[in-house]
Scaffold this motif. Sequence first.
Motif, PDB file in Angstrom:
ATOM      1  N   MET A 146      72.719  62.397  20.422  1.00  0.00           N
ATOM      2  CA  MET A 146      72.814  63.627  21.426  1.00  0.00           C
ATOM      3  C   MET A 146      72.957  61.947  22.572  1.00  0.00           C
ATOM      4  SD  MET A 146      68.653  64.208  21.508  1.00  0.00           S
ATOM      5  CE  MET A 146      68.861  64.194  19.235  1.00  0.00           C
ATOM      6  N   ARG A 147      72.881  62.772  23.452  1.00  0.00           N
ATOM      7  CA  ARG A 147      72.861  62.393  25.126  1.00  0.00           C
ATOM      8  C   ARG A 147      72.546  62.927  25.657  1.00  0.00           C
ATOM      9  NH1 ARG A 147      77.827  64.085  27.757  1.00  0.00           N
ATOM     10  NH2 ARG A 147      77.211  66.273  26.827  1.00  0.00           N
ATOM     11  N   PHE A 148      71.935  61.933  26.332  1.00  0.00           N
ATOM     12  CA  PHE A 148      70.550  62.045  27.265  1.00  0.00           C
ATOM     13  C   PHE A 148      70.791  61.412  29.079  1.00  0.00           C
ATOM     14  CE2 PHE A 148      68.340  61.785  23.543  1.00  0.00           C
ATOM     15  CZ  PHE A 148      67.791  61.894  23.365  1.00  0.00           C
ATOM     16  N   ALA A 149      71.075  62.121  30.153  1.00  0.00           N
ATOM     17  CA  ALA A 149      70.872  62.017  31.013  1.00  0.00           C
ATOM     18  C   ALA A 149      69.973  60.499  31.689  1.00  0.00           C
ATOM     19  CB  ALA A 149      70.765  62.805  32.720  1.00  0.00           C
ATOM     20  N   ILE A 150      69.808  59.735  32.497  1.00  0.00           N
ATOM     21  CA  ILE A 150      69.182  58.605  32.661  1.00  0.00           C
ATOM     22  C   ILE A 150      69.248  58.073  33.582  1.00  0.00           C
ATOM     23  CG2 ILE A 150      68.940  55.820  32.075  1.00  0.00           C
ATOM     24  CD1 ILE A 150      68.706  57.934  29.247  1.00  0.00           C
ATOM     25  N   ILE A 197      75.216  59.022  32.003  1.00  0.00           N
ATOM     26  CA  ILE A 197      74.756  60.042  30.805  1.00  0.00           C
ATOM     27  C   ILE A 197      75.435  58.921  29.612  1.00  0.00           C
ATOM     28  CG2 ILE A 197      75.334  62.522  30.078  1.00  0.00           C
ATOM     29  CD1 ILE A 197      75.579  63.120  33.001  1.00  0.00           C
ATOM     30  N   GLY A 198      74.913  59.241  28.645  1.00  0.00           N
ATOM     31  CA  GLY A 198      75.450  58.511  27.434  1.00  0.00           C
ATOM     32  C   GLY A 198      74.010  58.744  26.340  1.00  0.00           C
ATOM     33  N   THR A 199      74.661  58.044  25.104  1.00  0.00           N
ATOM     34  CA  THR A 199      73.949  58.106  23.695  1.00  0.00           C
ATOM     35  C   THR A 199      73.195  57.030  23.640  1.00  0.00           C
ATOM     36  OG1 THR A 199      75.877  59.497  22.825  1.00  0.00           O
ATOM     37  CG2 THR A 199      74.310  58.972  21.095  1.00  0.00           C
ATOM     38  N   GLN A 233      67.611  65.639  27.706  1.00  0.00           N
ATOM     39  CA  GLN A 233      68.110  65.562  27.075  1.00  0.00           C
ATOM     40  C   GLN A 233      69.796  66.582  27.605  1.00  0.00           C
ATOM     41  OE1 GLN A 233      66.441  66.850  23.386  1.00  0.00           O
ATOM     42  NE2 GLN A 233      68.488  67.232  22.301  1.00  0.00           N
ATOM     43  N   VAL A 234      70.770  65.725  27.488  1.00  0.00           N
ATOM     44  CA  VAL A 234      72.096  66.909  27.432  1.00  0.00           C
ATOM     45  C   VAL A 234      72.202  68.076  26.891  1.00  0.00           C
ATOM     46  CG1 VAL A 234      73.899  66.476  28.964  1.00  0.00           C
ATOM     47  CG2 VAL A 234      72.597  65.097  29.300  1.00  0.00           C
ATOM     48  N   ASP A 235      72.429  67.150  25.477  1.00  0.00           N
ATOM     49  CA  ASP A 235      72.800  68.057  25.159  1.00  0.00           C
ATOM     50  C   ASP A 235      71.460  68.021  23.596  1.00  0.00           C
ATOM     51  OD1 ASP A 235      75.805  66.023  24.007  1.00  0.00           O
ATOM     52  OD2 ASP A 235      73.773  66.315  23.903  1.00  0.00           O
ATOM     53  N   LEU A 236      72.028  69.137  22.415  1.00  0.00           N
ATOM     54  CA  LEU A 236      71.184  68.858  21.707  1.00  0.00           C
ATOM     55  C   LEU A 236      72.021  67.827  20.117  1.00  0.00           C
ATOM     56  CD1 LEU A 236      70.111  72.786  21.108  1.00  0.00           C
ATOM     57  CD2 LEU A 236      68.580  71.258  21.769  1.00  0.00           C
TER      58      LEU A 236
END
Length: 68
Positions: A1-5, A18-20, A50-53
């Motif tokens: 799942m990806r996150f925006a940091i 934005i990455g995993t 969190q960007v996606d599930l």
Amino acid sequence: MRFAIDTVDDTGADRLYIGTPIAIRDHRLTLRLREGEISIDTRKIIDWFQVDLGAQRERGNLFDCVTG
């Protein structure tokens, strides 16, 4: 799942990645980006979301999602 940091660099400028998350070691978070990887000092992280599930459609915590 990806996150925006959301981070702040040494000049005080905001940076958004934005990455995993793949590893955390010595106060550094390694993210897999679309075109490579980046290592971020965790003390410079301002916020994240969190960007996606994930595969099981779960919500995750950024630091619980790292593998190393």
